[in-house]
Scaffold this motif. Structure first.
Motif, mmCIF file in Angstrom:
data_model
loop_
_atom_site.group_PDB
_atom_site.id
_atom_site.type_symbol
_atom_site.label_atom_id
_atom_site.label_comp_id
_atom_site.label_asym_id
_atom_site.label_seq_id
_atom_site.Cartn_x
_atom_site.Cartn_y
_atom_site.Cartn_z
ATOM 1 N N ARG A 192 0.832 -1.212 0.000
ATOM 2 C CA ARG A 192 0.000 0.000 0.000
ATOM 3 C C ARG A 192 0.867 1.262 0.000
ATOM 4 O O ARG A 192 0.580 2.221 -0.706
ATOM 5 C CB ARG A 192 -0.934 0.016 1.194
ATOM 6 C CG ARG A 192 -2.179 -0.805 1.000
ATOM 7 C CD ARG A 192 -3.240 -0.455 2.025
ATOM 8 N NE ARG A 192 -2.665 -0.101 3.315
ATOM 9 C CZ ARG A 192 -2.993 -0.660 4.462
ATOM 10 N NH1 ARG A 192 -3.910 -1.595 4.515
ATOM 11 N NH2 ARG A 192 -2.429 -0.282 5.584
ATOM 12 N N GLU B 171 2.613 1.677 -3.439
ATOM 13 C CA GLU B 171 1.623 2.066 -4.448
ATOM 14 C C GLU B 171 1.378 3.575 -4.427
ATOM 15 O O GLU B 171 1.161 4.191 -5.466
ATOM 16 C CB GLU B 171 0.295 1.336 -4.224
ATOM 17 C CG GLU B 171 0.307 -0.097 -4.658
ATOM 18 C CD GLU B 171 -0.975 -0.835 -4.287
ATOM 19 O OE1 GLU B 171 -1.225 -1.862 -4.932
ATOM 20 O OE2 GLU B 171 -1.711 -0.410 -3.373
ATOM 21 N N SER B 172 1.452 4.191 -3.267
ATOM 22 C CA SER B 172 1.203 5.626 -3.155
ATOM 23 C C SER B 172 2.317 6.464 -3.787
ATOM 24 O O SER B 172 2.139 7.662 -3.990
ATOM 25 C CB SER B 172 1.012 6.026 -1.682
ATOM 26 O OG SER B 172 2.250 6.023 -0.990
ATOM 27 N N TRP B 173 3.450 5.845 -4.116
ATOM 28 C CA TRP B 173 4.568 6.559 -4.739
ATOM 29 C C TRP B 173 4.405 6.719 -6.244
ATOM 30 O O TRP B 173 5.266 7.296 -6.898
ATOM 31 C CB TRP B 173 5.883 5.851 -4.487
ATOM 32 C CG TRP B 173 6.239 5.645 -3.055
ATOM 33 C CD1 TRP B 173 5.627 6.162 -1.949
ATOM 34 C CD2 TRP B 173 7.306 4.848 -2.574
ATOM 35 N NE1 TRP B 173 6.252 5.726 -0.809
ATOM 36 C CE2 TRP B 173 7.291 4.918 -1.168
ATOM 37 C CE3 TRP B 173 8.284 4.076 -3.191
ATOM 38 C CZ2 TRP B 173 8.215 4.250 -0.373
ATOM 39 C CZ3 TRP B 173 9.201 3.413 -2.408
ATOM 40 C CH2 TRP B 173 9.170 3.507 -1.019
ATOM 41 N N GLN B 174 3.364 6.145 -6.804
ATOM 42 C CA GLN B 174 3.132 6.190 -8.244
ATOM 43 C C GLN B 174 4.243 5.476 -9.022
ATOM 44 O O GLN B 174 4.710 5.946 -10.048
ATOM 45 C CB GLN B 174 2.995 7.648 -8.735
ATOM 46 C CG GLN B 174 1.883 8.416 -8.052
ATOM 47 C CD GLN B 174 0.511 7.771 -8.263
ATOM 48 O OE1 GLN B 174 0.130 7.501 -9.380
ATOM 49 N NE2 GLN B 174 -0.209 7.515 -7.188
ATOM 50 N N VAL B 175 4.674 4.344 -8.502
ATOM 51 C CA VAL B 175 5.610 3.458 -9.191
ATOM 52 C C VAL B 175 4.917 2.107 -9.309
ATOM 53 O O VAL B 175 3.885 1.877 -8.683
ATOM 54 C CB VAL B 175 6.964 3.308 -8.448
ATOM 55 C CG1 VAL B 175 7.637 4.665 -8.296
ATOM 56 C CG2 VAL B 175 6.792 2.651 -7.082
ATOM 57 N N TYR B 176 5.479 1.225 -10.109
ATOM 58 C CA TYR B 176 4.873 -0.099 -10.250
ATOM 59 C C TYR B 176 5.314 -1.002 -9.108
ATOM 60 O O TYR B 176 6.493 -1.063 -8.774
ATOM 61 C CB TYR B 176 5.275 -0.762 -11.576
ATOM 62 C CG TYR B 176 4.765 -2.178 -11.649
ATOM 63 C CD1 TYR B 176 3.457 -2.436 -12.016
ATOM 64 C CD2 TYR B 176 5.568 -3.253 -11.249
ATOM 65 C CE1 TYR B 176 2.956 -3.727 -12.024
ATOM 66 C CE2 TYR B 176 5.075 -4.552 -11.257
ATOM 67 C CZ TYR B 176 3.775 -4.783 -11.639
ATOM 68 O OH TYR B 176 3.283 -6.066 -11.630
ATOM 69 N N ASP C 143 10.659 1.663 -10.533
ATOM 70 C CA ASP C 143 10.587 3.111 -10.659
ATOM 71 C C ASP C 143 11.332 3.491 -11.932
ATOM 72 O O ASP C 143 12.512 3.205 -12.062
ATOM 73 C CB ASP C 143 11.220 3.778 -9.447
ATOM 74 C CG ASP C 143 11.239 5.288 -9.547
ATOM 75 O OD1 ASP C 143 10.334 5.850 -10.198
ATOM 76 O OD2 ASP C 143 12.142 5.909 -8.986
#
Length: 96
Positions: free
Chosen positions: A65, A68-73, A95
């Motif tokens: 979770r 996921e908030s880092w906007q990476v896969y 990233d």
């Protein structure tokens, strides 16, 4: 090539953020692959890092979770549980 190439400084920042997250969640980890090998041998030109983690499912869920908030896969949590862990396979955080 899509996007700009990742610089060593960007990779270092990403790695430090990931390590800080693992530590704040109390996830046990070890660094392996070429990053670890460079401590004992010649430098390599890859910019990836291999981490091995051991964590209860709830801890792993919190890690997924957060990343996921880092906007990476990151491999989806359900896939990690159903496929990766069940089959003894690694999962990815990418990233860039």
């Amino acid at each position: 090539m899509i996007g700009k190439p990742i610089s060593p400084d960007d990779q270092r920042s990403f790695n430090l953020r990931l390590i800080a997250t693992l530590e704040s969640l109390g996830v046990t980890y070890a660094i392996g692959g070429s990053v670890a090998a460079m401590m004992y041998s010649e430098p390599r030109f890859t910019i990836d890092v291999d981490l091995m983690v051991t964590a209860p499912v709830q801890q792993l869920h919190r890690l997924v979770r957060e990343v996921e908030s880092w906007q990476v896969y990151i491999t989806p949590f359900e896939a990690i549980i159903e496929t990766n862990l069940a089959g003894g396979l690694p999962f990815n955080i990418i990233d860039g």
